[in-house]
Design an enzyme around this catalytic site. Structure first.
Site, PDB file in Angstrom:
ATOM      1  N   THR A 152       8.370  20.939  -6.721  1.00 49.79           N
ATOM      2  CA  THR A 152       7.931  19.982  -7.010  1.00 49.79           C
ATOM      3  C   THR A 152       7.426  19.352  -4.976  1.00 49.79           C
ATOM      4  OG1 THR A 152       9.881  19.518  -7.924  1.00 49.79           O
ATOM      5  CG2 THR A 152       8.090  19.569  -9.735  1.00 49.79           C
TER       6      THR A 152
ATOM      7  N   HIS B  76      15.937  34.506  -4.459  1.00 53.09           N
ATOM      8  CA  HIS B  76      14.365  34.694  -3.285  1.00 53.09           C
ATOM      9  C   HIS B  76      14.978  35.928  -1.905  1.00 53.09           C
ATOM     10  CE1 HIS B  76      10.575  32.829  -1.465  1.00 53.09           C
ATOM     11  NE2 HIS B  76      10.899  34.174  -2.134  1.00 53.09           N
TER      12      HIS B  76
ATOM     13  N   THR C 123      18.515  43.125  -3.301  1.00 53.62           N
ATOM     14  CA  THR C 123      19.421  42.187  -2.907  1.00 53.62           C
ATOM     15  C   THR C 123      19.069  41.572  -3.913  1.00 53.62           C
ATOM     16  OG1 THR C 123      19.222  41.909  -0.493  1.00 53.62           O
ATOM     17  CG2 THR C 123      20.277  40.248  -1.496  1.00 53.62           C
TER      18      THR C 123
ATOM     19  N   GLN D 105      11.255  11.114  -8.995  1.00 55.23           N
ATOM     20  CA  GLN D 105      10.322  12.072  -9.844  1.00 55.23           C
ATOM     21  C   GLN D 105       9.220  11.581  -9.404  1.00 55.23           C
ATOM     22  OE1 GLN D 105      11.046  15.289 -10.523  1.00 55.23           O
ATOM     23  NE2 GLN D 105      12.993  15.486 -11.250  1.00 55.23           N
TER      24      GLN D 105
ATOM     25  N   LYS E 254      22.983  22.899 -17.241  1.00 54.71           N
ATOM     26  CA  LYS E 254      22.433  23.316 -15.956  1.00 54.71           C
ATOM     27  C   LYS E 254      23.404  22.847 -14.414  1.00 54.71           C
ATOM     28  CE  LYS E 254      18.282  21.859 -12.901  1.00 54.71           C
ATOM     29  NZ  LYS E 254      19.058  21.823 -12.497  1.00 54.71           N
TER      30      LYS E 254
ATOM     31  N   LEU F  95      21.065  29.188  -9.155  1.00 52.66           N
ATOM     32  CA  LEU F  95      20.635  29.283  -7.928  1.00 52.66           C
ATOM     33  C   LEU F  95      19.496  29.424  -7.469  1.00 52.66           C
ATOM     34  CD1 LEU F  95      23.491  31.562  -8.804  1.00 52.66           C
ATOM     35  CD2 LEU F  95      23.541  28.573  -7.946  1.00 52.66           C
ATOM     36  N   LYS F  96      18.189  30.080  -8.141  1.00 53.88           N
ATOM     37  CA  LYS F  96      17.246  30.065  -7.169  1.00 53.88           C
ATOM     38  C   LYS F  96      16.999  31.066  -6.149  1.00 53.88           C
ATOM     39  CE  LYS F  96      14.995  25.041  -8.103  1.00 53.88           C
ATOM     40  NZ  LYS F  96      15.814  24.117  -8.388  1.00 53.88           N
TER      41      LYS F  96
ATOM     42  N   GLY G  74      18.699  15.001 -15.989  1.00 59.40           N
ATOM     43  CA  GLY G  74      20.182  15.177 -15.446  1.00 59.40           C
ATOM     44  C   GLY G  74      19.831  12.964 -15.097  1.00 59.40           C
ATOM     45  N   ARG G  75      19.410  12.483 -14.436  1.00 57.98           N
ATOM     46  CA  ARG G  75      20.175  10.991 -14.698  1.00 57.98           C
ATOM     47  C   ARG G  75      19.622   9.862 -15.917  1.00 57.98           C
ATOM     48  NH1 ARG G  75      17.439  11.320  -8.278  1.00 57.98           N
ATOM     49  NH2 ARG G  75      15.944  12.480  -9.776  1.00 57.98           N
TER      50      ARG G  75
END
Ligand code: C5P
Length: 232
Positions: A119, A63, A68, A190, A32, A60-61, A210-211
């Site tokens: 979240t 909105h 556009t 998280q 990702k 990239l979310k 991720g981590r």
């Protein structure tokens, strides 16, 4: 595409990203790429990772107004990523425009998934700041249903919401779930976390990790552990 582990490559530079990816000699994990790396390095980082044989979720979310987003998605479809995403809060027309923009002349397109509620937004913030009075779980399901209506392929959600999303939108509607931690690992920032094994049990289609992998002493071993627990 079947169940898979997606590594969140939350690095600031291409150099750090490739130093990390170079550790994987026997496998090509699904990665990702988020805003930080994309804004720092531009589309070239996507092409380079793709050329190395990885599948890519470009997070990239988007909105914005439908026109556009449609045009931006057309640009992203030329990068040949495997999954991209947007905010369901942009509405049905925006999501329909996104599907249209993403579809290549030959009719193929990357998978497109929607972020429902972030979240970081809880019930109190949603009510007081956004003036949305419905229960958060109901808002998440409504946004997921809208995404399905608009022709999207799935949503990003908490693993704890995955089975309900499948109930509402069908088993073929993808659930891509972050918030994954090993049973014996630290939770970090998280709040609502599950293990890879639990995410599999609940029915997540993809987990984003991720981590627990990127910060592990041995990232390749951590990745393999995730795959073993989640995919089997
Ligand atoms: O390091 P960690 O496993 O917490 O990383 C999770 C990844 O998933 C990060 O890239 C984070 O931005 C992303 N994410 C998330 N929660 C969401 C949406 C995306 O943690 N609701």
């Amino acid at each position: 595409m079947g169940k898979d582990v997606i590594i969140a490559c939350d690095f600031a530079t291409a150099e750090q990203t490739f130093a990390f990816l170079n550790r994987f000699t026997d496998e090509k994990p699904f990665v990702k790429i988020g805003m930080e790396l994309f804004y720092a390095e531009g589309p070239e980082i996507v092409r380079e990772i793709k050329n190395r044989g990885h599948k890519i979720f470009l997070d990239l979310k988007l909105h914005d107004i439908p026109n556009t987003v449609k045009k931006a998605m057309a640009v992203l479809s030329r990068l040949d990523v495997d999954i991209c995403n947007l905010h369901a809060a942009g509405g049905l027309d925006m999501m329909r425009g996104a599907v249209e923009g993403l579809t290549r002349p030959d009719g193929t397109r990357p998978l497109l998934i929607a972020v429902t509620q972030l979240t970081s937004i809880d019930q109190e913030r949603m009510e007081n700041e956004l003036l949305i009075k419905a229960p958060l779980a109901e808002v998440v399901m409504q946004y997921a249903a809208n995404a399905k209506t608009a022709g999207l392929d799935g949503v990003v959600c908490s693993p704890l919401e995955a089975s309900k999303v499948h109930e509402v939108c069908g088993d073929g509607f993808l659930t891509v779930t972050p918030g994954i931690r090993f049973a014996n690992g630290p939770e970090g920032d998280q709040q609502r976390v599950t293990t890879p094994a639990k995410a599999r049990e609940i029915g997540s289609d993809y987990i984003v990790v991720g981590r627990p992998i990127t910060a592990a002493e041995d990232p390749v071993a951590a990745y393999r552990r995730c795959v073993k627990e989640f995919v089997g």
